[in-house]
Structures are given as structure tokens and as C-alpha cells.
Design an enzyme around this catalytic site. Structure first.
Site, PDB file in Angstrom:
ATOM      1  CB  THR A  42      39.422  37.049  39.387  1.00  0.00           C
ATOM      2  OG1 THR A  42      40.639  36.947  38.647  1.00  0.00           O
ATOM      3  CG2 THR A  42      38.347  36.258  38.656  1.00  0.00           C
ATOM      4  CB  SER A  92      46.406  40.738  42.216  1.00  0.00           C
ATOM      5  OG  SER A  92      46.540  39.433  41.747  1.00  0.00           O
ATOM      6  CB  SER A  93      49.268  40.422  37.182  1.00  0.00           C
ATOM      7  OG  SER A  93      48.364  41.193  36.386  1.00  0.00           O
ATOM      8  CB  THR A 104      44.114  34.435  42.825  1.00  0.00           C
ATOM      9  OG1 THR A 104      44.074  34.462  41.393  1.00  0.00           O
ATOM     10  CG2 THR A 104      42.696  34.322  43.368  1.00  0.00           C
TER      11      THR A 104
END
Length: 366
Positions: free
Chosen positions: A20, A61-62, A94
Site C-alpha cells: 500500500t 503483499s497478498s 501489510t
């Protein structure tokens, strides 16, 4: 060039991986596409800090994979091969930051700090939290030593071990539900309130030396799955993971580590086939404990599973992956012994014990 209180300029390398903090509007939603230099340009630099940027990759990051994480681990080790580097800051999404931080910490052998940070609000927004988090991370990375890998977010300093994303959207996204924060940062001051407890670090695994995200023809990394127990839960998904070739399984149990007799039998079968099984809990806080039989933790341990202490599912999976990748681990009893060492940590009472008095990390490095 501005200098620190001791007259030395701290050289910090920022490794950009996306998330993000690097995400801009794409027409239908946000996605990571800003460079590390773009991100760095949004944040002021702490006094006496000189920064170099490495753009390693740029993903939400997913979408993080073990290959990404191992490439990052290799880059950290290569960066610290330069004795002139004082610390590393990693900008990261995150969603899986807790997994990456723990993997890096399990292999971190250097006194110099690695600090992960990110943002809950996208790049370039008027109320964005990325610039403040990056400033704080640089401040910590230029100040502390001998604390392992850290997560710095919303003015708080967390140890990698045990820290999870605790809130989906709020600025204070990260917490260790079973322990106090490690410290705090603000007003150009870093205060460390306790020392993290870490197992002896592992050497860089061979897979990290060759890992390339998205590379074709690369040797597959060990499959490690997570299976959650619930009302009406049965062994189907655990057995399916074994059939799919999982070499490690994290069972997310209920309570302090409980399931059913049928699941305990499936665990015994998996262990007999050489699969490492770790048991965590879906409860946010507190340690696991051998209390109940009838498929509870007593039976799961008897079936060959290891309890994860206060580690939750995502970091327990990383401990399994690190064990399987380690040349030290091998197979059988050696792998089990190594996994037990990585899972073992401070057994904390519930609620968490209060930490002692604070001390300034600036003074601690003197």
C-alpha cells in the site's frame, strides 16, 4: 550533510517491495506501482541519515510468495556484506508483512537492524501514513542494535516474532496480542522497553541463493499448508493437504489447541508419512496447552504434532518452511528438533506481563 549526535552519518539502505505504501489508483482499485525512490521522496529524512534505495520487486503483499521472501532474505544478507551499511529498512505490504518479518528474523545473524514498515493508506493521499512510518523506520534503523528484525508502525516498535496484523484498516495495524510492544518512536527519539527473545538464528538456506520470483524451471519449494478446525470439522482438508504433497501442515485448532479424535488420527497418519505438523489456535491471544484429550492438544501431541506456543498460523507456517529449507533440519527427528527450537519462545502469562522500565536505545548503543 547532517550528522547524528555522535558525529557519524548513518547509512541506511531502503529495500522497496511494493504494498500500500507504494500503491496508486488504477481506475478500479489500488495496486503497487510506485518506485522506492518515489516512496522515499514523500518522507523527510531523520537528521544524520543517508539513504540508498533498492527496488527489489513491486507487488501487493497478498501476492507474496516464498520465492519473493527468499529473494528478499538473500538481498538483506548481500546488503549487510558491506560493512559501511548501518541498517536496512524494508517497505512492504501489510497483508503478509508478519510472515516476511519472521522469516527474516529467523535467519538474522547481524547486530545491525532490519526494520519493516508500510502503510494503511495509499501512496500520495493527503492523509497518508506512509511518510510518517517511513521516517520512524529510518529513525529506528539508524539508532538501535542487537534487536533482530523489527516492525515499525504508527509510532510503535514491535519484535518480528509474535507480531501480527491486528486491524484491517486502522493506522495502528500491528500488535503482538500476547505481549507488550518492544518500544516506541517519536519526536526524534527511540525508546526500547524490553529485549526480544529469539532462537539462535539459522544460516542462509541454499534456496535463498537461487530464488527468483516467477522464474520458470526453478526447483519447487516445500509445500506448507494451513488447515483450520471448526464446528463440524473433519480430517478431509488435512488429508487433502497430505495428498497434495504438503511437507508441513499448520493445524489451526480451537481453544488452547483442540480438535477431534478423527483429526488426531489424521495427524498421526501425516506424521507417519514424514509430514511436519504444528498446532496453533484461532484464538487471538495466549499460549497453547496440553489440557484436553478426546482430540485435544494431549492427543495431537501424542500423534506427533508440535504446539506453537504463542505463534499464530502465518508465522507458524514460516517456522515450518524455514525448518524444511534448512540444511540443519534434515528429516525425521532432526527436523522435529529444529522446528521445536524455532517454535519455542517465551511462555507468557495471560494477560501479558507488564514490561520493566524503559531505556533509551540511543544510550543502549553507546
Amino acid at each position: 550533510m547532517k550528522r547524528t549526535h555522535d558525529g557519524e552519518t548513518r547509512r541506511i539502505v531502503v529495500i522497496s517491495t511494493g504494498g500500500t505504501i507504494a500503491s496508486r489508483w488504477q481506475g478500479t482499485g489500488y495496486a503497487a506501482d510506485a518506485s522506492g525512490s518515489d516512496v522515499l521522496a514523500t518522507a523527510p529524512l531523520p537528521e544524520g541519515v543517508a539513504v540508498e534505495v533498492v527496488d527489489l520487486f513491486n507487488v501487493n503483499s497478498s501476492r507474496m510468495t516464498a520465492a519473493h521472501q527468499l529473494a528478499l532474505l538473500r538481498t538483506v544478507h548481500e546488503t549487510f556484506a558491506d560493512p559501511g551499511v548501518d541498517g536496512i529498512v524494508i517497505t512492504h505490504g501489510t497483508d503478509t508483512l508478519e510472515e516476511t518479518a519472521f522469516l527474516l528474523d529467523l535467519h538474522h545473524t547481524d547486530a545491525r537492524p532490519v526494520v519493516l514498515t508500510g502503510a494503511q493508506r495509499p501512496f500520495g493521499t493527503g492523509d497518508g501514513d506512509g511518510p510518517g512510518n517511513l521516517y520512524d523506520a529510518l529513525q529506528v534503523a539508524s539508532t538501535v542494535r542487537d534487536l533482530g528484525v523489527l516492525v515499525v508502525f504508527d509510532g510503535r516498535v514491535h519484535a518480528a516474532r509474535g507480531t501480527v496484523k491486528y486491524r484491517t484498516l486502522a493506522a495502528d495495524a500491528f500488535s503482538d496480542p500476547t505481549a507488550e510492544r518492544l518500544g516506541r518512536v517519536g519526536f526524534s527519539r527511540v525508546d526500547i522497553e524490553r529485549q526480544p527473545e529469539r532462537p539462535a538464528p539459522l544460516p542462509l538456506p541454499a534456496a535463498a541463493r537461487t530464488a527468483e520470483p516467477g522464474a520458470t524451471g526453478a526447483a519447487p519449494l516445500p509445500r506448507v499448508d494451513i488447515v483450520t478446525h471448526h464446528s463440524d470439522g473433519d480430517p478431509f482438508l488435512l488429508n487433502a493437504a497430505v495428498a497434495a504433497g504438503a511437507r508441513g501442515i499448520v493445524l489451526v485448532a480451537t481453544g488452547a489447541g483442540n480438535a477431534t479424535p478423527e483429526i488426531a488420527a489424521a495427524v498421526a497418519n501425516a506424521v507417519a508419512r514424514g509430514v511436519l505438523v504444528a498446532v496453533t489456535t484461532r484464538v487471538p491471544s495466549g499460549p497453547l496447552a496440553e489440557i484436553y484429550t478426546g482430540g485435544g492438544a494431549v492427543d495431537l501431541v501424542a500423534a506427533g504434532a508440535l504446539l506453537t506456543g504463542t505463534l499464530r498460523a502465518a508465522q507458524a507456517r514460516i517456522a515450518l518452511l524455514a525448518t524444511l529449507l534448512s540444511e540443519e533440519g534434515g528429516t525425521g527427528a532432526r527436523a522435529t528438533a529444529l522446528l521445536r527450537r524455532l517454535l519455542d519462545g517465551p511462555v507468557r502469562a495471560e494477560p501479558a506481563l507488564a514490561t520493566g522500565g524503559s531505556r533509551s536505545a540511543v544510550a543502549a548503543r553507546a
